[in-house]
Design a protein around this motif. Structure first.
Motif, PDB file in Angstrom:
ATOM      1  N   PRO A 234       0.823  -1.212   0.000  1.00  0.00           N
ATOM      2  CA  PRO A 234       0.000   0.000   0.000  1.00  0.00           C
ATOM      3  C   PRO A 234       0.855   1.259   0.000  1.00  0.00           C
ATOM      4  O   PRO A 234       2.071   1.212   0.226  1.00  0.00           O
ATOM      5  N   SER A 235       0.203   2.403  -0.221  1.00  0.00           N
ATOM      6  CA  SER A 235       0.913   3.676  -0.170  1.00  0.00           C
ATOM      7  C   SER A 235       1.241   4.057   1.268  1.00  0.00           C
ATOM      8  O   SER A 235       0.652   3.531   2.227  1.00  0.00           O
ATOM      9  N   GLU A 236       2.170   4.992   1.409  1.00  0.00           N
ATOM     10  CA  GLU A 236       2.523   5.482   2.742  1.00  0.00           C
ATOM     11  C   GLU A 236       1.357   6.202   3.419  1.00  0.00           C
ATOM     12  O   GLU A 236       1.303   6.274   4.650  1.00  0.00           O
ATOM     13  N   LEU A 237       0.413   6.725   2.652  1.00  0.00           N
ATOM     14  CA  LEU A 237      -0.735   7.412   3.243  1.00  0.00           C
ATOM     15  C   LEU A 237      -1.589   6.427   4.036  1.00  0.00           C
ATOM     16  O   LEU A 237      -2.063   6.732   5.135  1.00  0.00           O
ATOM     17  N   ILE A 238      -1.790   5.241   3.486  1.00  0.00           N
ATOM     18  CA  ILE A 238      -2.538   4.202   4.198  1.00  0.00           C
ATOM     19  C   ILE A 238      -1.771   3.764   5.445  1.00  0.00           C
ATOM     20  O   ILE A 238      -2.343   3.616   6.532  1.00  0.00           O
ATOM     21  N   ALA A 239      -0.473   3.566   5.295  1.00  0.00           N
ATOM     22  CA  ALA A 239       0.344   3.123   6.433  1.00  0.00           C
ATOM     23  C   ALA A 239       0.373   4.183   7.531  1.00  0.00           C
ATOM     24  O   ALA A 239       0.359   3.852   8.728  1.00  0.00           O
ATOM     25  N   ALA A 240       0.413   5.456   7.149  1.00  0.00           N
ATOM     26  CA  ALA A 240       0.436   6.540   8.142  1.00  0.00           C
ATOM     27  C   ALA A 240      -0.856   6.554   8.952  1.00  0.00           C
ATOM     28  O   ALA A 240      -0.835   6.684  10.184  1.00  0.00           O
ATOM     29  N   PHE A 241      -1.988   6.431   8.265  1.00  0.00           N
ATOM     30  CA  PHE A 241      -3.283   6.381   8.948  1.00  0.00           C
ATOM     31  C   PHE A 241      -3.327   5.180   9.888  1.00  0.00           C
ATOM     32  O   PHE A 241      -3.735   5.288  11.048  1.00  0.00           O
ATOM     33  N   LEU A 242      -2.872   4.040   9.394  1.00  0.00           N
ATOM     34  CA  LEU A 242      -2.910   2.811  10.179  1.00  0.00           C
ATOM     35  C   LEU A 242      -2.049   2.920  11.435  1.00  0.00           C
ATOM     36  O   LEU A 242      -2.469   2.497  12.521  1.00  0.00           O
ATOM     37  N   TYR A 243      -0.862   3.495  11.301  1.00  0.00           N
ATOM     38  CA  TYR A 243       0.023   3.570  12.468  1.00  0.00           C
ATOM     39  C   TYR A 243      -0.587   4.436  13.571  1.00  0.00           C
ATOM     40  O   TYR A 243      -0.464   4.118  14.766  1.00  0.00           O
ATOM     41  N   ALA A 244      -1.275   5.510  13.182  1.00  0.00           N
ATOM     42  CA  ALA A 244      -1.930   6.350  14.183  1.00  0.00           C
ATOM     43  C   ALA A 244      -2.991   5.555  14.947  1.00  0.00           C
ATOM     44  O   ALA A 244      -3.191   5.757  16.154  1.00  0.00           O
ATOM     45  N   GLN A 245      -3.670   4.650  14.268  1.00  0.00           N
ATOM     46  CA  GLN A 245      -4.659   3.804  14.932  1.00  0.00           C
ATOM     47  C   GLN A 245      -3.983   2.792  15.856  1.00  0.00           C
ATOM     48  O   GLN A 245      -4.455   2.535  16.970  1.00  0.00           O
ATOM     49  N   LEU A 246      -2.886   2.215  15.405  1.00  0.00           N
ATOM     50  CA  LEU A 246      -2.190   1.225  16.221  1.00  0.00           C
ATOM     51  C   LEU A 246      -1.708   1.818  17.542  1.00  0.00           C
ATOM     52  O   LEU A 246      -1.660   1.115  18.565  1.00  0.00           O
ATOM     53  N   GLU A 247      -1.369   3.102  17.530  1.00  0.00           N
ATOM     54  CA  GLU A 247      -0.934   3.753  18.765  1.00  0.00           C
ATOM     55  C   GLU A 247      -2.043   3.784  19.816  1.00  0.00           C
ATOM     56  O   GLU A 247      -1.775   3.959  21.006  1.00  0.00           O
ATOM     57  N   HIS A 248      -3.304   3.607  19.373  1.00  0.00           N
ATOM     58  CA  HIS A 248      -4.443   3.661  20.292  1.00  0.00           C
ATOM     59  C   HIS A 248      -5.184   2.321  20.333  1.00  0.00           C
ATOM     60  O   HIS A 248      -6.370   2.286  20.668  1.00  0.00           O
ATOM     61  N   LEU A 249      -4.477   1.241  20.016  1.00  0.00           N
ATOM     62  CA  LEU A 249      -5.122  -0.072  19.964  1.00  0.00           C
ATOM     63  C   LEU A 249      -5.823  -0.426  21.273  1.00  0.00           C
ATOM     64  O   LEU A 249      -6.980  -0.859  21.280  1.00  0.00           O
ATOM     65  N   GLU A 250      -5.156  -0.237  22.392  1.00  0.00           N
ATOM     66  CA  GLU A 250      -5.738  -0.615  23.682  1.00  0.00           C
ATOM     67  C   GLU A 250      -7.004   0.186  23.974  1.00  0.00           C
ATOM     68  O   GLU A 250      -8.020  -0.367  24.425  1.00  0.00           O
ATOM     69  N   GLU A 251      -6.962   1.484  23.689  1.00  0.00           N
ATOM     70  CA  GLU A 251      -8.127   2.345  23.922  1.00  0.00           C
ATOM     71  C   GLU A 251      -9.308   1.908  23.050  1.00  0.00           C
ATOM     72  O   GLU A 251     -10.451   1.826  23.523  1.00  0.00           O
ATOM     73  N   ILE A 252      -9.030   1.626  21.780  1.00  0.00           N
ATOM     74  CA  ILE A 252     -10.082   1.197  20.866  1.00  0.00           C
ATOM     75  C   ILE A 252     -10.693  -0.119  21.341  1.00  0.00           C
ATOM     76  O   ILE A 252     -11.923  -0.287  21.392  1.00  0.00           O
ATOM     77  N   GLN A 253      -9.840  -1.060  21.714  1.00  0.00           N
ATOM     78  CA  GLN A 253     -10.330  -2.369  22.141  1.00  0.00           C
ATOM     79  C   GLN A 253     -11.153  -2.281  23.427  1.00  0.00           C
ATOM     80  O   GLN A 253     -12.169  -2.971  23.568  1.00  0.00           O
ATOM     81  N   ASN A 254     -10.731  -1.443  24.363  1.00  0.00           N
ATOM     82  CA  ASN A 254     -11.482  -1.300  25.606  1.00  0.00           C
ATOM     83  C   ASN A 254     -12.894  -0.783  25.350  1.00  0.00           C
ATOM     84  O   ASN A 254     -13.866  -1.259  25.942  1.00  0.00           O
TER      85      ASN A 254
END
Length: 376
Positions: A234-254
């Protein structure tokens, strides 16, 4: 109308996309791609993680890596998304469909061995709703018959089987970051390779059949076309969006687990009265709160409940149509009519309720109250 799904921003998605643009490189396999891949390898123990443009692409890469060809057979659950079978049909394989469990839409593990022939090349297991299949049974069967295993973990990010991350147990795993998933990037996926025999070739297939990755690692002085492949990264734009979400994985899952538990607690009385069935969690699995579904008694009741929810401004949906009954399969496999009663039951009776990060707990209680009103 309460929507079935809603994409969301939770952190620095826009900031990271802007950083990526300003860096001068937005094509694939750059800074954010590498950060995402390292995150998955470090946090979930995958031997190799490669971002893809979709889970479908990740599955298609497994078909190439396993050298699936005409005449091969691949065992796939019928109750799944089309990509679970399409990746192997495209390579010419015959799909052998398996039924679901009586207590869960996932594959009936005990039915797999009877489907194996001397043409069987792979078993694809789908961790439906992020709930693990019994991987000990599956891997024992695969090892006994020298068959490869693909974990379709599209819905199973941050989910485990006996403390082992899903996608790390089979030879390959495939994840989705589609906007309906726990962690999103619009479209996007991940291939995990857990058998070191396949790692080097996976990077070649990922890079359009070239040894470009080896070139950028300094392992060779020039790169060229050496194998089959496609433009899977994928493009870096997709990866950039994804990484921001991964930083909040625990919050999202809770938050998602709070929603899941609210639905379950509110609807439990209806199950106790025998009116619906709620999701079950086998003792070997955990709940990653990917979705919440209920199973009605029959097709008519399911359709009536969906209509009643719509009248109350709630968008609920049914889910997969069994692939063994699909027009494409029947057209290409004349006379190959299977009887898979559990898969057909879930096709006719399962309803998915609205479920997304920004859904308010009170809204989930309201949705449950409307369902209870329907059953009065």
């Amino acid at each position: 109308m309460i929507p079935f799904n809603k994409p969301f921003l939770v952190g620095k998605e826009i900031q990271y996309i802007e950083e990526s643009v300003k860096s001068g490189k937005i094509s694939g396999n750059g800074y954010f791609t590498n950060k995402c891949q390292k995150y998955f390898e470090d946090n979930f123990g995958f031997k190799k993680a490669l971002l893809t443009t979709s889970c479908t692409d990740a599955l298609e890469m497994t078909a190439m890596l396993m050298n699936i060809k005409p005449g091969d057979e691949v065992i796939v659950p019928s109750y799944t998304f089309v990509s679970s079978a399409l990746a192997y049909t495209r390579q010419g394989a015959k799909i052998i469909f398996a039924d679901s469990r009586k207590d869960h839409p996932g594959i009936d593990e005990k039915s797999i061995e009877n489907l194996i022939t001397n043409k069987t090349k792979a078993i694809v297991v789908v961790h439906y709703a992020g709930v693990a299949c019994d991987m000990d049974i599956i891997m024992d069967i695969a090892n006994k018959h020298n068959i490869l295993v693909v974990e379709d973990a599209a819905q199973a990010i941050d989910s485990y089987y006996k403390n082992k991350p899903l996608g790390s147990i089979g030879h390959f795993g495939a994840f989705s970051f589609h906007e309906t998933k726990n962690i999103i990037s619009g479209e996007g996926g991940l291939l995990t390779i857990n058998d070191e025999r396949f790692i080097d070739r996976a990077e070649i297939i990922w890079e359009k059949g070239t040894n470009r990755s080896a070139f950028f690692k300094g392992e060779i002085d020039k790169y060229g076309w050496v194998d089959t492949g496609s433009s899977f990264l994928p493009s870096e734009l997709i990866a950039a969006f994804l990484y921001a979400q991964l930083e909040h994985l625990e919050e999202i899952q809770n938050k998602r687990k709070q929603l899941w538990n609210t639905y379950y607690d509110e609807l439990k009385p209806l199950e106790e009265q025998g009116l619906i069935r709620l999701p079950i969690l086998p003792s070997f699995a955990i709940n990653n709160a990917h979705m919440f579904y209920v199973t009605t008694k029959n097709l008519e009741q399911r359709d009536d409940l969906i209509s009643f929810l719509k009248l109350n401004k709630i968008h609920a949906v049914f889910h997969y149509l069994s692939l063994h009954e699909s027009p494409f399969h029947l057209k290409n496999n004349k006379g190959d009519i299977q009887n898979l009663p559990e898969s057909e039951r879930y096709t006719n009776c399962l309803i998915r309720l609205p479920f997304f990060y920004e859904l308010e707990i009170e809204k989930s209680r309201y949705i449950a109250s409307v369902i209870k009103e329907f059953y009065k």
